[in-house]
Motif scaffolding. Structure first.
Motif, short mmCIF file in Angstrom:
data_model
loop_
_atom_site.label_atom_id
_atom_site.label_comp_id
_atom_site.label_asym_id
_atom_site.label_seq_id
_atom_site.Cartn_x
_atom_site.Cartn_y
_atom_site.Cartn_z
N UNK A 13 0.90 -1.36 -0.06
CA UNK A 13 0.06 -0.14 -0.04
C UNK A 13 0.89 1.16 -0.03
N UNK A 14 0.61 2.27 -0.79
CA UNK A 14 1.37 3.62 -0.81
C UNK A 14 1.23 4.47 0.32
N UNK A 15 2.28 5.24 0.44
CA UNK A 15 1.99 6.04 1.70
C UNK A 15 1.39 7.47 0.86
N UNK A 16 1.20 8.38 1.67
CA UNK A 16 0.68 9.61 1.42
C UNK A 16 1.83 10.60 0.76
N UNK A 17 1.87 11.09 -0.18
CA UNK A 17 3.01 11.65 -0.89
C UNK A 17 2.68 13.15 -0.80
N UNK A 18 3.58 14.03 -0.36
CA UNK A 18 3.38 15.48 0.04
C UNK A 18 4.51 16.08 -0.83
N UNK A 19 4.32 17.04 -1.66
CA UNK A 19 5.54 17.71 -2.33
C UNK A 19 5.45 19.19 -1.76
N UNK A 20 6.54 19.83 -1.75
CA UNK A 20 6.69 21.22 -1.17
C UNK A 20 7.72 22.02 -2.25
N UNK A 21 7.16 23.16 -2.50
CA UNK A 21 8.49 24.18 -3.14
C UNK A 21 8.02 25.44 -2.54
N UNK A 22 9.09 25.87 -1.80
CA UNK A 22 9.05 27.23 -1.35
C UNK A 22 10.09 28.15 -1.79
N UNK A 23 9.81 29.63 -1.85
CA UNK A 23 10.69 30.85 -2.29
C UNK A 23 10.77 31.83 -1.31
#
Length: 230
Positions: free
Chosen positions: A184-194
């Protein structure tokens, strides 16, 4: 309850609807679209204001139009579990901006495959994204015991988009529960900040979206700073 961070030997994957989005998600449905001016205090400048127009317009978000929840950063930031003594709780919960350190606007909206959130903040105490990246590297794989739920956080750092005169941050986080079926896959979170000159723009997607988050973050930055007088 304060978060307790442990460094686990290994863990299998399971989809986890955990609290890592809390930094740029409202605790409850919100409709606030303005930051009220701060009460005048002698010798203390008023809090900077971020107009709602600084957020990406709805038509700039890829995918069909969806319900969009706009919130005030000052009322949406979580004040719980701020510190665990290692700094890893900040990484696990994505706390690039802390309560009380700035004013701003945010939104979250459904997109194909998941959810997209944006935060635009002005702060007299800018987040050092280089230091935050170094901390994320030290917390690449930890288990957080938060509200009696153990969650494994695996963080992979990326290279942020090139923005002249600004610091950038890019990372992917996968949240899993220990001891669950590995298929079962995990929950993916992607973040980009400037960040630059007291302005922070942060985009985060959750789930299996196909968004080009770097390109969208640069567009969000250019859109925001043009409306903040930079």
């Amino acid at each position: 309850m304060a978060a307790r961070i442990r460094f686990p030997p290994a863990a299998a994957a399971l989809v986890v609807a955990a609290a890592a989005m809390v930094t740029i998600s409202p605790a409850k449905p919100a409709t606030a679209v303005g930051v009220p001016p701060a009460t005048a205090v002698a010798g203390v400048p008023p809090a900077p204001v971020v107009p709602p127009s600084a957020l990406l317009p709805a038509e700039a978000v890829p995918g069909p139009p969806a319900d969009r929840t706009v919130f005030d950063v000052a009322t949406a930031l979580s004040t719980a579990d701020r510190s665990d003594g290692t700094g890893c709780a900040d990484v696990v919960h994505g706390r690039v901006l802390h309560p009380g350190t700035g004013a701003g606007q945010g939104f979250q909206t459904a997109v194909p495959g998941g959810q997209l959130s944006e935060l635009v903040a002005r702060t007299p105490h800018p987040t050092d994204l280089a230091a935050w990246t170094a901390q994320a590297r030290r917390c690449a794989r930890v288990t957080v015991d938060d509200r009696d739920l153990s969650t494994v956080s695996t963080t992979t750092l990326g290279t942020g988009p090139a923005v002249p005169g600004a610091q950038t941050l890019s990372y992917q986080q996968v949240l899993t529960l220990p001891g669950q079926p590995a298929g079962l896959p995990g929950l993916r979170l992607r973040t980009v900040a400037i960040a630059a000159d007291g302005v922070l723009v942060l985009l985060r997607d959750a789930g299996a979206t196909d968004l080009d988050l770097d390109t969208l973050a640069v567009a969000a930055w250019q859109h925001a700073v043009a409306r903040l007088g930079r």
